[in-house]
Write an enzyme that holds these catalytic residues in place. Sequence first.
Site, PDB file in Angstrom:
ATOM      1  N   HIS A 542       0.844  -1.199   0.000  1.00 16.86           N
ATOM      2  CA  HIS A 542       0.000   0.000   0.000  1.00 16.86           C
ATOM      3  C   HIS A 542       0.883   1.255   0.000  1.00 16.86           C
ATOM      4  CE1 HIS A 542      -3.481   2.504   1.507  1.00 16.86           C
ATOM      5  NE2 HIS A 542      -2.479   3.192   2.034  1.00 16.86           N
ATOM      6  N   GLU A 543       1.843   1.307   0.895  1.00 18.50           N
ATOM      7  CA  GLU A 543       2.695   2.503   0.986  1.00 18.50           C
ATOM      8  C   GLU A 543       3.520   2.671  -0.282  1.00 18.50           C
ATOM      9  OE1 GLU A 543       1.870   4.456   3.125  1.00 18.50           O
ATOM     10  OE2 GLU A 543       0.884   3.165   4.595  1.00 18.50           O
ATOM     11  N   HIS A 546       1.586   4.162  -3.053  1.00 18.55           N
ATOM     12  CA  HIS A 546       1.361   5.607  -2.911  1.00 18.55           C
ATOM     13  C   HIS A 546       2.350   6.430  -3.756  1.00 18.55           C
ATOM     14  CE1 HIS A 546      -1.967   6.351  -0.332  1.00 18.55           C
ATOM     15  NE2 HIS A 546      -1.478   5.731   0.715  1.00 18.55           N
ATOM     16  N   GLU A 603      -5.880   6.616  -1.768  1.00 16.91           N
ATOM     17  CA  GLU A 603      -5.853   5.484  -0.838  1.00 16.91           C
ATOM     18  C   GLU A 603      -6.378   4.214  -1.501  1.00 16.91           C
ATOM     19  OE1 GLU A 603      -4.326   5.517   1.874  1.00 16.91           O
ATOM     20  OE2 GLU A 603      -3.982   7.678   1.979  1.00 16.91           O
ATOM     21  N   ASP A 607      -4.564   0.730  -2.011  1.00 18.64           N
ATOM     22  CA  ASP A 607      -5.106  -0.555  -1.538  1.00 18.64           C
ATOM     23  C   ASP A 607      -5.099  -1.601  -2.653  1.00 18.64           C
ATOM     24  OD1 ASP A 607      -5.546   0.192   1.073  1.00 18.64           O
ATOM     25  OD2 ASP A 607      -7.660   0.697   0.802  1.00 18.64           O
TER      26      ASP A 607
HETATM   27 ZN   LIG Z   1      -2.420   5.224   2.427  1.00 26.57          ZN
END
Ligand SMILES: [Zn+2]
Length: 704
Positions: A542-543, A546, A603, A607
């Site tokens: 997830h990070e 980003h 976000e 995900d």
């Molecule tokens: Zn996030």
Amino acid sequence: MRCALTGFFSIVSCLVGSGLLGCGPSSGSAPAAAPSGPGPAAAASEAAGPPAVEATLESVGLDASAMDRSVDPCTDFYQFSCGQWLERTEIPSDEAAWTRSFNEIRKRNELELKSILEAAAQGAPGTDTAKLGTFYAACMDEAAVEAAGKAPIAPLLAQAAKVKDRQGLAALVIELHRQQIAPFFEIAPVQDPKDATRWIADLDQGGLGLPDRDYYLRDDERSTKLRATYLEHVERMLVLAGTPAARAKAGAREVLALETELAKVSKTRVERREPKNMFNRFERAQLAAAAPGFDWDAYFQKLGLAEVTALNLSAPKFFSGLSSVLGSAKPEALHAYLDWQIVRGMARHLSKPFVDESFRMEQALTGQAEIRPRWRRCLATTDNALGDLLGQAYVQSHFAGESKAAAENMVHAISAAFQRELGSLTWMDPSTRERAGQKLAAMGYLIGYPEQWKPYGFDVDRKSYAQNVLRARVFDLQRELAKVGTLVDKREWQISAPTVNAYYSPQRNHMVFPAGILQPPFYDVKSGVAVNLGAIGMVVGHELTHGFDDEGSQYDAQGNLADWWAPEVGKRFKEKTQCVARQYGEYEVQPGLPINGQLTLGENIADLGGVKLAFAAYRALRQAAPERVNAGGFNEDQQFFIAVGQAWCAKGRPEYERMMVQVNPHSVPRFRVRGALAGLPEFASAFSCPADAPMLAKNACSVW
Ligand SMILES: [Zn+2]
């Protein structure tokens, strides 16, 4: 500094926002579906693999008692993973939401931190340990806090009463901002968008008492009712601050009117997600012209920024609007607003009447039934004020370090998975692909705790809790503003080591995983590879994603705002992201309350990518394994996805969910699971879902 970092314009993407949104149990009587899953242990994808060994779900790190195996995973995977947990879990009365992963870890952490602080209170005088303990002990000294009443804010209120002209107003705003009480607007350092190695000063919109501008501007029944509650709240706070009761009612109306004017010129949360709009370089002289009527020279000088010649304005329209508000507001309205901002900024640290009134408003917004016990509030304030002292003590006693190496391995495995994925994306061209690869290669990571702990050069007094809070804030702002004009230290952390969260910073192009999150159920040395990758691996993925979401993709490998995309590839990327916005925009959290697909876009992209990358990494890590583990009838692919689902088992109060949909850039947990799995062929295949299964979206989106 809090991870949500919503006040100041800080460009950091966290794993979760200010608390977690939960979701209620699915509406009562689930139809007695004939489950097609979980299916036989050896799914087609693993049929020809190495021999299987049998294990229990618990032994691989999953919670059998959380699941509802009567539900078909292809129909409602969230219910399948979390159904019994949702059934038996009550949101604690002093919480607005409860999540199996985050809150269970936090609960454990808080007890550990409490014992650290209680022991620290006995520490030798003059040491850092004693400072930590004294801060906490002063907060816990309820008798002293009650005896002080409103005395800690009395000097500020007295100064506010004397404001008669522009100079007086500027002098008070400077004093309040120094103490991180923020009427009208806010100041903070940000990284220069064109040269991420340097800090510049940023002025941002602010000065509102409700969670978002829309709360002032919406006309629906709920918003109108909430504003009526807010009016009463402001009125009572003004009375507590010493305003005569006869004057407080009108004062509250003036506060609401003034804040509504500020709300009208404030940017929306969606507008604030567009980096190009947030960076507007202004020369100091231009600022005086763009926002006249405020003594900017005095402001910069008194905050130690006299030398600053250029700065960033993240919301220029707000500052011209602010000038009009300041120019037209009646003196009594300004006084009411300033009193309100002072009491609002400190209420939680004053005596019981202030704390209770502050909680009443919070309750109206979140539905939380009871205020948290004092020790938990004191712990949070101590973490806020002395985060690195607390973090240091926590790491020494509670961070074994084995999870650090494991997290590092996962970062490498997931980074490799992204690299492979990049090679196979058909919508990329060679030049953009290469630059994406360069950005990935340059991406850094910080794990566990900072290399260097921050010092805290201010005095802490056992007898005056509120003054300690103010001294901590003054010191913190000074430290922050002293960065302006200097070089960015990429080793610096923006959350404390015990924090159960993670973040990616596009301007530093790095990910941060504090010790707090490297714990069960996110990571356990005893858990299976598939389960660890489904939980903490998903967080890492997830990070990392980003860095390439709709915002992150606008920054290059060095963290500068620069367009590195071939135009036609950029166009295809934009189409893919808008598919995600549409997909999530169809999910209703409550009837008539859809997720805001644009607010949550970054976000949701993270995900989607996070689960996909973590799965690819888990497969790669298990490729050469001599055996496969079947746990409770589930093969490893299935275990991976159950770990994803169980990381997000969550419940939230309806009021809280409603607020979060308005302000939080994350989707509610059950849709974080559903959205990320809806278009993932690996999920469909793991559970042998038919093409028309309810879990699978017809126009499923995928970006990375
Ligand atoms: Zn996030």
